[in-house]
Design a protein around this motif. Structure first.
Motif, PDB file in Angstrom:
ATOM      1  N   ARG A 299      65.667  44.395  58.421  1.00  0.00           N
ATOM      2  CA  ARG A 299      63.967  43.815  57.776  1.00  0.00           C
ATOM      3  C   ARG A 299      64.195  44.436  57.177  1.00  0.00           C
ATOM      4  NH1 ARG A 299      61.681  43.269  62.432  1.00  0.00           N
ATOM      5  NH2 ARG A 299      61.609  41.605  63.552  1.00  0.00           N
ATOM      6  N   VAL A 300      63.676  43.999  55.191  1.00  0.00           N
ATOM      7  CA  VAL A 300      63.310  44.675  54.352  1.00  0.00           C
ATOM      8  C   VAL A 300      62.017  44.946  54.523  1.00  0.00           C
ATOM      9  CG1 VAL A 300      62.389  43.694  51.559  1.00  0.00           C
ATOM     10  CG2 VAL A 300      64.476  42.462  53.075  1.00  0.00           C
ATOM     11  N   LEU A 301      61.305  45.249  54.488  1.00  0.00           N
ATOM     12  CA  LEU A 301      60.486  45.903  55.085  1.00  0.00           C
ATOM     13  C   LEU A 301      60.341  47.160  56.578  1.00  0.00           C
ATOM     14  CD1 LEU A 301      56.935  43.764  54.389  1.00  0.00           C
ATOM     15  CD2 LEU A 301      58.798  45.030  53.128  1.00  0.00           C
ATOM     16  N   ASP A 302      61.937  47.923  57.214  1.00  0.00           N
ATOM     17  CA  ASP A 302      61.465  48.429  57.859  1.00  0.00           C
ATOM     18  C   ASP A 302      62.358  49.904  57.100  1.00  0.00           C
ATOM     19  OD1 ASP A 302      61.382  46.774  60.393  1.00  0.00           O
ATOM     20  OD2 ASP A 302      63.712  46.640  61.200  1.00  0.00           O
ATOM     21  N   GLU A 303      61.334  50.896  57.718  1.00  0.00           N
ATOM     22  CA  GLU A 303      61.765  52.073  58.057  1.00  0.00           C
ATOM     23  C   GLU A 303      63.118  51.777  57.421  1.00  0.00           C
ATOM     24  OE1 GLU A 303      59.608  54.963  57.476  1.00  0.00           O
ATOM     25  OE2 GLU A 303      57.512  53.515  58.211  1.00  0.00           O
ATOM     26  N   PRO A 304      63.511  52.716  56.265  1.00  0.00           N
ATOM     27  CA  PRO A 304      65.161  53.018  56.226  1.00  0.00           C
ATOM     28  C   PRO A 304      65.387  54.053  57.375  1.00  0.00           C
ATOM     29  CG  PRO A 304      63.721  54.278  54.523  1.00  0.00           C
ATOM     30  CD  PRO A 304      62.828  53.592  55.102  1.00  0.00           C
TER      31      PRO A 304
ATOM     32  N   GLU B 175      65.059  50.302  50.145  1.00  0.00           N
ATOM     33  CA  GLU B 175      64.634  51.073  50.274  1.00  0.00           C
ATOM     34  C   GLU B 175      63.123  51.121  48.799  1.00  0.00           C
ATOM     35  OE1 GLU B 175      62.731  52.086  52.000  1.00  0.00           O
ATOM     36  OE2 GLU B 175      61.444  54.217  50.904  1.00  0.00           O
ATOM     37  N   PRO B 176      63.731  50.391  47.371  1.00  0.00           N
ATOM     38  CA  PRO B 176      62.767  50.284  46.662  1.00  0.00           C
ATOM     39  C   PRO B 176      61.759  49.309  46.906  1.00  0.00           C
ATOM     40  CG  PRO B 176      65.517  50.194  45.385  1.00  0.00           C
ATOM     41  CD  PRO B 176      65.313  50.306  46.495  1.00  0.00           C
ATOM     42  N   ILE B 177      62.781  48.485  47.121  1.00  0.00           N
ATOM     43  CA  ILE B 177      62.207  46.917  47.616  1.00  0.00           C
ATOM     44  C   ILE B 177      60.146  47.027  49.207  1.00  0.00           C
ATOM     45  CG2 ILE B 177      62.286  44.636  48.364  1.00  0.00           C
ATOM     46  CD1 ILE B 177      65.217  44.601  47.391  1.00  0.00           C
ATOM     47  N   ARG B 178      60.804  48.360  49.902  1.00  0.00           N
ATOM     48  CA  ARG B 178      60.135  47.918  50.896  1.00  0.00           C
ATOM     49  C   ARG B 178      58.336  48.740  49.750  1.00  0.00           C
ATOM     50  NH1 ARG B 178      58.425  52.109  54.562  1.00  0.00           N
ATOM     51  NH2 ARG B 178      59.699  53.761  53.262  1.00  0.00           N
ATOM     52  N   ALA B 179      59.221  50.241  49.476  1.00  0.00           N
ATOM     53  CA  ALA B 179      58.573  50.828  48.824  1.00  0.00           C
ATOM     54  C   ALA B 179      57.225  50.424  47.220  1.00  0.00           C
ATOM     55  CB  ALA B 179      58.586  51.787  47.629  1.00  0.00           C
TER      56      ALA B 179
END
Ligand code: ADP
Ligand code: NA
Length: 330
Positions: free
Chosen positions: A210-215, A286-290
């Motif tokens: 998932r795009v929004l999961d923690e790395p 990660e940049p997308i999630r952030a």
């Protein structure tokens, strides 16, 4: 010179996009926004055709919009807006309902499938007229092209039929849109079940990135991906689906050809390959999630972006709608 208009709708159907959506669709939409005047619409009215929890739907709509912006849909270039913010969508849909045949709508295979699953008495009239609302979405913007997968092809045909029918009865009003075939991209498979496509409707979570999961979560899922026992890093969809899927992901996100990856990793173990994949996936996502979290943490700014886009969309949509009302005698 004015650019051709492209319209695409996305369902606010889950709180996080997955890696298949990112590689197979989103990166292309980002690329298309330079070549086209793009309308990207989070279709919350469509979502209501199946039962929804109100608070969840509202949250998913915002999260969906935020993820698209975070992944590179530029609100200054593209009109990224929420369907229910532009009243012209259901208004034009009503007019189009009046020129759509009952039998014609009944032949839509997606309606037949979904209503069968829900049971004929449970399925709503909204589900029945869903394709007419979709036609309205597209026709309001004088759309030239619509990116469609196989599952939406019949709905786009109906849209074209309705546009042509209206033009014939009432005079030239709508642009008849063409399908836009997305570049064939890599298909991404489930990490635990690498012969099944990665999908939000997967049975288990362990194979879904998932795009929004923690790395950390993402890296762990990749380190636990199913491979095989022969320990050779080689692309072979039939014999080695797990390893092939990892190579596909690596190649799609790094731009390195699969053959180059095969020779880079020759003689090394699956652990090394997985580390490489985890690295490229987490550094991409990660940049997308952030950025998504940043946008969601500042609701006023996200609302401002969505409201500005809705105003821009409404201006174009209302021009079409006024002509339609005039033509039919309203
Ligand atoms: P899901 O299959 O999870 O329900 P959607 O149907 O909502 O996903 O997918 C939206 C778009 O994302 C599709 O049109 C397709 O282009 C892309 N897509 C979805 N899953 C994958 C996948 N596993 N690999 C590549 N692209 C995918
Ligand atoms: Na799907």
């Amino acid at each position: 010179m004015t650019k051709p208009i492209i319209f695409s709708g996305m369902q606010p159907s889950s709180s996080s996009l997955h890696l298949g959506n990112y590689i197979g669709a989103l990166t292309q939409w980002v690329a298309l926004q330079d070549e086209f005047d793009a309308y990207y619409c989070v279709v919350d009215l469509h979502a209501l055709t199946v039962p929804q929890d109100p608070a969840e739907l509202r949250e998913r709509t915002r999260t969906t919009a935020a993820q698209y912006i975070a992944a590179g849909i530029d609100p200054a270039k593209s009109t990224l807006f929420v369907q229910s913010h532009v009243a012209a969508h259901p208004e034009l849909a009503w007019i189009l309902n009046t020129i759509t045949g009952f039998g014609e709508a009944g032949r839509m295979t997606q309606f037949k499938d979904k209503s069968q699953k829900q049971g004929a008495d449970q399925a709503s009239v909204g589900l029945f007229t869903y394709p007419v609302l979709m036609a309205s979405d597209i026709l309001l913007y004088q759309t030239n092209v619509v990116p469609v997968g196989e599952d939406q092809r019949q709905h786009l045909e109906l849209t074209r039929d309705l546009a042509g029918r209206f033009n014939h009865r009432f005079g030239e009003t709508f642009t008849v849109p063409e399908p836009y075939i997305l570049k064939a991209t890599a298909k991404i498979y489930d990490l635990q079940n690498p012969t099944a496509k990665m999908s939000k409707s997967a049975d288990t979570d362990a194979g879904l990135i998932r795009v929004l999961d923690e790395p950390k979560v993402t890296a762990k899922k990749i380190m636990r991906a199913v491979t095989d026992t022969d320990n050779a890093i080689r692309f072979d969809r039939d014999e080695k689906p797990g390893v092939s899927n990892l190579l596909t992901i690596f190649s799609a996100l790094s731009g390195t050809p699969i053959e180059t990856l095969e020779s880079d990793y020759a003689g090394r173990g699956y652990g090394d390959l997985k580390k490489g994949v985890a690295e490229v996936v987490t550094s991409t996502l990660e940049p997308i999630r952030a950025r998504t979290n940043e946008l969601l943490a500042d609701p006023a700014e996200l609302d401002r972006l969505l409201a500005a886009a809705a105003d821009r969309a409404a201006e174009h949509a209302n021009t079409t709608l006024r002509t339609v009302y005039d033509r039919v005698g309203l």
